[in-house]
Design a protein around this motif. Structure first.
Motif, mmCIF file in Angstrom:
data_model
loop_
_atom_site.group_PDB
_atom_site.id
_atom_site.type_symbol
_atom_site.label_atom_id
_atom_site.label_comp_id
_atom_site.label_asym_id
_atom_site.label_seq_id
_atom_site.Cartn_x
_atom_site.Cartn_y
_atom_site.Cartn_z
ATOM 1 N N LEU A 265 -31.672 14.115 19.592
ATOM 2 C CA LEU A 265 -31.999 14.685 18.288
ATOM 3 C C LEU A 265 -31.754 13.694 17.151
ATOM 4 N N ILE A 266 -30.702 12.884 17.266
ATOM 5 C CA ILE A 266 -30.461 11.858 16.247
ATOM 6 C C ILE A 266 -31.650 10.918 16.163
ATOM 7 N N ASP A 267 -32.132 10.473 17.312
ATOM 8 C CA ASP A 267 -33.284 9.565 17.347
ATOM 9 C C ASP A 267 -34.539 10.251 16.796
ATOM 10 N N GLU A 268 -34.773 11.472 17.260
ATOM 11 C CA GLU A 268 -35.979 12.207 16.843
ATOM 12 C C GLU A 268 -36.001 12.454 15.343
ATOM 13 N N ILE A 269 -34.889 12.951 14.814
ATOM 14 C CA ILE A 269 -34.837 13.301 13.394
ATOM 15 C C ILE A 269 -34.944 12.057 12.519
ATOM 16 N N ALA A 270 -34.237 11.003 12.882
ATOM 17 C CA ALA A 270 -34.282 9.777 12.079
ATOM 18 C C ALA A 270 -35.675 9.167 12.093
ATOM 19 N N THR A 271 -36.282 9.115 13.273
ATOM 20 C CA THR A 271 -37.606 8.495 13.389
ATOM 21 C C THR A 271 -38.663 9.281 12.613
ATOM 22 N N ASN A 272 -38.660 10.594 12.780
ATOM 23 C CA ASN A 272 -39.670 11.422 12.115
ATOM 24 C C ASN A 272 -39.458 11.496 10.605
ATOM 25 N N THR A 273 -38.187 11.551 10.181
ATOM 26 C CA THR A 273 -37.925 11.572 8.739
ATOM 27 C C THR A 273 -38.359 10.253 8.105
ATOM 28 N N ALA A 274 -38.048 9.165 8.760
ATOM 29 C CA ALA A 274 -38.463 7.858 8.234
ATOM 30 C C ALA A 274 -39.977 7.790 8.087
ATOM 31 N N ALA A 275 -40.688 8.276 9.101
ATOM 32 C CA ALA A 275 -42.159 8.246 9.041
ATOM 33 C C ALA A 275 -42.680 9.051 7.864
ATOM 34 N N ALA A 276 -42.035 10.151 7.559
ATOM 35 C CA ALA A 276 -42.466 10.984 6.443
ATOM 36 C C ALA A 276 -42.314 10.270 5.103
ATOM 37 N N TYR A 277 -41.446 9.271 5.050
ATOM 38 C CA TYR A 277 -41.226 8.516 3.818
ATOM 39 C C TYR A 277 -41.906 7.152 3.854
ATOM 40 N N GLY A 278 -42.726 6.923 4.875
ATOM 41 C CA GLY A 278 -43.475 5.689 4.947
ATOM 42 C C GLY A 278 -42.660 4.483 5.354
ATOM 43 N N VAL A 279 -41.547 4.726 6.017
ATOM 44 C CA VAL A 279 -40.702 3.627 6.495
ATOM 45 C C VAL A 279 -40.465 3.826 7.988
ATOM 46 N N THR A 280 -39.702 2.919 8.588
ATOM 47 C CA THR A 280 -39.381 3.046 10.003
ATOM 48 C C THR A 280 -37.871 3.084 10.195
ATOM 49 N N ALA A 281 -37.439 3.640 11.319
ATOM 50 C CA ALA A 281 -36.011 3.698 11.661
ATOM 51 C C ALA A 281 -35.814 3.143 13.069
ATOM 52 N N ASP A 282 -35.063 2.076 13.169
ATOM 53 C CA ASP A 282 -34.633 1.558 14.473
ATOM 54 C C ASP A 282 -33.282 2.179 14.777
ATOM 55 N N VAL A 283 -33.220 2.990 15.824
ATOM 56 C CA VAL A 283 -32.035 3.799 16.102
ATOM 57 C C VAL A 283 -31.383 3.373 17.408
ATOM 58 N N GLU A 284 -30.066 3.216 17.376
ATOM 59 C CA GLU A 284 -29.276 2.966 18.583
ATOM 60 C C GLU A 284 -28.119 3.949 18.611
ATOM 61 N N VAL A 285 -27.985 4.671 19.717
ATOM 62 C CA VAL A 285 -26.874 5.604 19.903
ATOM 63 C C VAL A 285 -25.997 5.073 21.036
ATOM 64 N N ARG A 286 -24.709 4.930 20.761
ATOM 65 C CA ARG A 286 -23.778 4.373 21.746
ATOM 66 C C ARG A 286 -22.764 5.426 22.164
ATOM 67 N N SER A 287 -22.621 5.613 23.456
ATOM 68 C CA SER A 287 -21.581 6.502 23.969
ATOM 69 C C SER A 287 -20.253 5.754 24.002
ATOM 70 N N ARG A 288 -19.184 6.460 23.712
ATOM 71 C CA ARG A 288 -17.850 5.861 23.763
ATOM 72 C C ARG A 288 -17.026 6.582 24.833
ATOM 73 N N TYR A 289 -16.205 7.541 24.441
ATOM 74 C CA TYR A 289 -15.360 8.230 25.411
ATOM 75 C C TYR A 289 -15.896 9.629 25.693
ATOM 76 N N GLU A 290 -15.679 10.086 26.917
ATOM 77 C CA GLU A 290 -16.002 11.465 27.262
ATOM 78 C C GLU A 290 -14.861 12.374 26.811
ATOM 79 N N ALA A 291 -15.082 13.668 26.840
ATOM 80 C CA ALA A 291 -14.036 14.620 26.484
ATOM 81 C C ALA A 291 -12.869 14.505 27.465
ATOM 82 N N THR A 292 -11.666 14.719 26.946
ATOM 83 C CA THR A 292 -10.460 14.717 27.773
ATOM 84 C C THR A 292 -10.261 16.143 28.285
ATOM 85 N N ILE A 293 -10.559 16.344 29.570
ATOM 86 C CA ILE A 293 -10.599 17.690 30.147
ATOM 87 C C ILE A 293 -9.518 17.824 31.206
ATOM 88 N N ASN A 294 -8.547 18.686 30.958
ATOM 89 C CA ASN A 294 -7.414 18.863 31.856
ATOM 90 C C ASN A 294 -7.798 19.614 33.119
#
Length: 391
Positions: A265-294
């Motif tokens: 959704l981050i990629d989709e929203i950023a890309t589509n919003t940018a297009a609506a304003y006549g610009v582009t969005a290069d998006v990178e999403v990085r995973s870090r830690y998973e949830a700490t689940i006991n």
């Protein structure tokens, strides 16, 4: 050493760590001090993940092999806490209490060594570098820190909880996290002629607002998650529309199943919003830690030990769980059963002050009084006797 000596020396060691903070993957002197202490107590150890240390007692005992972990790294923060043993290295501070975590585990190590004959199974002590975003736990596991371990226990001090309380829930206790990084590319121009440019600043502002719909409208209400834009950089001049804008932020999620939808959704929203304003969005999403689940059984065992030390009502709190902070202890829990606890430390001081500053604050102060309680809880988990203390 008698019990009082163990507690006193643990506090003194904590103060030494606090004076000499070292950042992620720079914990050389911290590691040296830990190893010197273990050697002095005749506890065998080996290096792991460069600055990490793994020590094991009663290695040949036939029972369950349990492990305890302490993290080691400090933060790039200039200390503003009024303590006598303030950081001697400007711009570096133990602002998350890892100095206290190490001190408690060293105290437990000293007492375990004196009571080694009581240990029914091996006990491994893991001193881990690079928790603050450096994936130190992952590297420790890759180099064998969990070899032979049946279960593992860890903890984190929590300033929002009163001293004498501790939380160790079944399931998630801390959230997973990730980051997003995007470059909004437009066409620069004169501020007086916006129609001749393609404004990335306006697009970045719209993207920031539109990302808020992820939590409020695109995920179910039961999904505990956070998407926060934390950085917008548009280097320019008051009369210049810039060519590009850098936008970054943080993701928090309590359940791994929400990671892929949020990232998409981050990629989709950023890309589509940018297009609506006549610009582009290069998006990178990085995973870090998973949830700490006991693990449920390990958490129940941990709670029993905590309640035996702090009292049966010590888990009563209005703090909502999971907290949205993250921990690389999740790597260990993805490999072996175990549990992670939040230990409260807020209390009135004789001068009327109250510990309120949160972790990662320049005014953060660790409460030395909880070190003894944590050592006692570790003793209960390991099955060794500690002198009776006040509840």
């Amino acid at each position: 050493m008698n019990w009082n000596d163990v507690v006193r020396e643990s506090v003194e060691i904590r103060h030494w760590f606090h004076r000499h903070p070292e950042l992620t993957w720079e914990e050389k002197n911290t590691a040296s001090r830990i190893r010197q202490q273990l050697t002095a107590w005749q506890i065998p150890w080996r290096g792991c993940a460069e600055f990490g240390t793994v020590a094991t007692l009663a290695a040949q005992a036939p029972g369950e092999h349990i492990a305890f972990r302490a993290d080691m790294d400090a933060l790039p923060i200039t200390e503003n806490a009024a303590v006598e043993f303030c950081s001697t290295d400007p711009g570096k501070m133990h602002a998350c209490g890892h100095d206290g975590h190490m001190a408690a585990l060293l105290g437990a190590a000293a007492w375990f060594k004196q009571q080694e004959a009581q240990l029914q199974g091996p006990v491994t002590l893991i001193f881990q570098p690079a928790e603050e975003g450096g994936h130190g736990a992952k590297k420790m596991i890759e180099e064998g820190a969990l070899d032979g371990v049946d279960s593992i226990f860890g903890w984190h001090n929590w300033p929002a909880l009163p001293a004498g309380t501790a939380l160790c829930p079944d399931g998630a206790v801390m959230s997973g996290n990730g980051t997003f990084h995007m470059t909004i590319k437009g066409r620069g121009g004169h501020a007086s002629q916006p129609e001749a440019a393609r404004d990335p600043v306006l697009a970045a502002a719209a993207i920031t607002l539109n990302l808020q719909q992820i939590i409020s409208r695109r995920l179910p209400a039961q999904a505990a998650a956070v998407v926060s834009v934390t950085t917008i950089v548009a280097d320019s001049n008051v009369t210049v529309i810039p060519e590009s804008v850098r936008l970054e932020g943080s993701i928090r999620l309590s359940d791994p199943r929400w990671r892929q939808p949020i990232n998409a959704l981050i990629d989709e929203i950023a890309t589509n919003t940018a297009a609506a304003y006549g610009v582009t969005a290069d998006v990178e999403v990085r995973s870090r830690y998973e949830a700490t689940i006991n693990d449920h059984e390990a958490a129940a065992r941990y709670r029993q030990a905590i309640q035996a030390e702090l009292g049966e009502h010590c888990h009563e709190s209005d703090l909502l769980l999971p907290i949205m902070a993250s921990e690389d202890f999740s790597y260990y829990l993805n490999k072996v059963p175990g549990a992670f606890a939040l230990v409260g430390m807020a209390e009135d001081e004789p001068d009327g002050a109250v510990y309120q500053a949160p972790c990662h604050s320049p005014e953060y102060r660790f409460n030395d009084r909880i070190i003894e309680s944590v050592i006692r809880v570790f003793c209960r988990l390991a099955g060794v006797t500690a002198p009776a203390g006040d509840k």
